[in-house]
Design a protein around this motif. Sequence first.
Motif, mmCIF file in Angstrom:
data_model
loop_
_atom_site.group_PDB
_atom_site.id
_atom_site.type_symbol
_atom_site.label_atom_id
_atom_site.label_comp_id
_atom_site.label_asym_id
_atom_site.label_seq_id
_atom_site.Cartn_x
_atom_site.Cartn_y
_atom_site.Cartn_z
ATOM 1 N N GLY A 371 57.157 91.067 132.704
ATOM 2 C CA GLY A 371 57.251 90.945 131.255
ATOM 3 C C GLY A 371 56.038 90.265 130.650
ATOM 4 O O GLY A 371 55.538 90.678 129.594
ATOM 5 N N LEU A 372 55.534 89.227 131.320
ATOM 6 C CA LEU A 372 54.360 88.521 130.828
ATOM 7 C C LEU A 372 53.130 89.418 130.843
ATOM 8 O O LEU A 372 52.330 89.416 129.904
ATOM 9 C CB LEU A 372 54.119 87.265 131.672
ATOM 10 N N ALA A 373 52.968 90.204 131.915
ATOM 11 C CA ALA A 373 51.834 91.126 132.005
ATOM 12 C C ALA A 373 51.884 92.183 130.912
ATOM 13 O O ALA A 373 50.853 92.626 130.406
ATOM 14 C CB ALA A 373 51.823 91.797 133.379
ATOM 15 N N LEU A 374 53.076 92.588 130.543
ATOM 16 C CA LEU A 374 53.238 93.570 129.473
ATOM 17 C C LEU A 374 52.862 92.981 128.120
ATOM 18 O O LEU A 374 52.394 93.692 127.221
ATOM 19 C CB LEU A 374 54.697 94.041 129.457
ATOM 20 N N LEU A 375 53.011 91.690 127.971
ATOM 21 C CA LEU A 375 52.932 91.032 126.670
ATOM 22 C C LEU A 375 51.555 90.479 126.314
ATOM 23 O O LEU A 375 51.094 90.636 125.171
ATOM 24 C CB LEU A 375 53.960 89.890 126.658
ATOM 25 N N VAL A 376 50.864 89.804 127.253
ATOM 26 C CA VAL A 376 49.786 88.892 126.868
ATOM 27 C C VAL A 376 48.598 89.579 126.201
ATOM 28 O O VAL A 376 48.109 89.123 125.155
ATOM 29 C CB VAL A 376 49.313 88.051 128.075
ATOM 30 N N ALA A 377 48.082 90.656 126.773
ATOM 31 C CA ALA A 377 46.895 91.290 126.190
ATOM 32 C C ALA A 377 47.178 91.895 124.816
ATOM 33 O O ALA A 377 46.401 91.682 123.874
ATOM 34 C CB ALA A 377 46.334 92.337 127.147
#
Length: 467
Positions: A371-377
């Motif tokens: 979920g974090l990888a999907l969100l940060v950029a």
Amino acid sequence: MTVEPAAGGVARSSPAGRRVVAAAVLGSGLTMLDGTVVNVALRSIGEDLDASLAQLQWVTNGYLLALASLILLGGSLGDRLGRRRVFVAGTIGFALASLLCGLAPTPEVLVAARVAQGVAAAALAPGSLAMIQGAVRPADRAAAIGTWTGLGAIAAAAGPFVGGLLVDHASWRWVFLVNLPLAAATVWLARGVPETRDPHAAPRLDWAGAALATLGLAGATYALIEWGWPLAPAAAAVGVAGLVAFVVVERRERWPMLEPGLFADRTFAAANAMTLLVYGALGAMTFFLTLQLQVVGGYTALQAGLASLPLTVCMLLLASRGGALGARTGPRLPLSLGPLVMAAGVLLLLGAGERPYVVGVLPGITVFGLGLALLVAPLTATVLAAAPDEHAGVASGVSNAVARAGTLLAVAALPMAVGLGGEEYADPAVLDPAFGRAMLACAGLLVAGGVLSWLTVRADVLRAPVS
């Protein structure tokens, strides 16, 4: 050495472009690493310096308080004096403060040194992203920001592992001393970075706004950590008054630290509101998880750090793809779905410390990392895309300030709210049920962030410019 940017900016693949990204990543990584590496060392710091839970909270929050309060001023300073120049000065100050942290003989000295670290980071952090936004040509910015976001997030995710390794095989003091060679490498890389600034920057700095922001956050943080009569209510009143006065002053100030017009854009305002919720949950989750694994699960500091390794792997492999997805579909989908996936991961961590790692930690930390990888950029790119280029430093500062303020307030409020105080964090019978309540609160913040994004963020913000 001052290097002027080429007309229209430098290409990401050029030598100058690579130095811009490398310096920005390493400098930003310093602040992100330091924001997470300390969590694993907290128990050792408490034992070595005989610190209470409130003092350990201030070890974390003293840094976050100074950073969140002054980062807008740091962004404005970079826009005015030169983003590379302020970035380098902040890096050197950060190294000196880290040295003081590593030599601290008492909790009080350590907290003071952490505040000094936060002041330096307030100059360093916004400059890292603003250098990319100001020096890299528009056609390459999305890719450069994706690289910066992914590698920077890896530094944050690697913090618990690095901290555990240093605590178990050296001393908690090396958690801070390791910053010195990293800062030296950052300064060396920054020598080849083109200098950029805002030609329309304010002729003077908004010191009143900075003071009121610090007063407001300090009062709120003290009230949330201490919860004692009569100082806590008084501190809360001072904090609220300071934040209200900050808003009033910024609206009337001719050259405000925070340009009120930025929040007139609904997407900019919504993305920052979601950042407050998501990073509050992220900071509280990592704070509680490392304590839970060591106190309840009996993990060593290194084992507690290694437990979060799947999060690092997810960021390494997938963060850039999250940025590409945001560019293709628009930010609304990843900014809505990412927090919900993270919330599912937090709920899977409810068995951490009591159940074996492959059941109690691995599934939850992996889902959280996805979920974090999907969100940060997409989140970072959305905040910058919603602001004019000439306000890149301030926009970057707002994003960083909101993220740190979210962590600051969550780490300040949740321990007492879930039943922890004094030295009770070292008692497994008290910490374990408090951990469960904290994870439920974190999941709630993440769900709220996802719903907010779906309702408020426009889907057409990240259209790639035509080259």
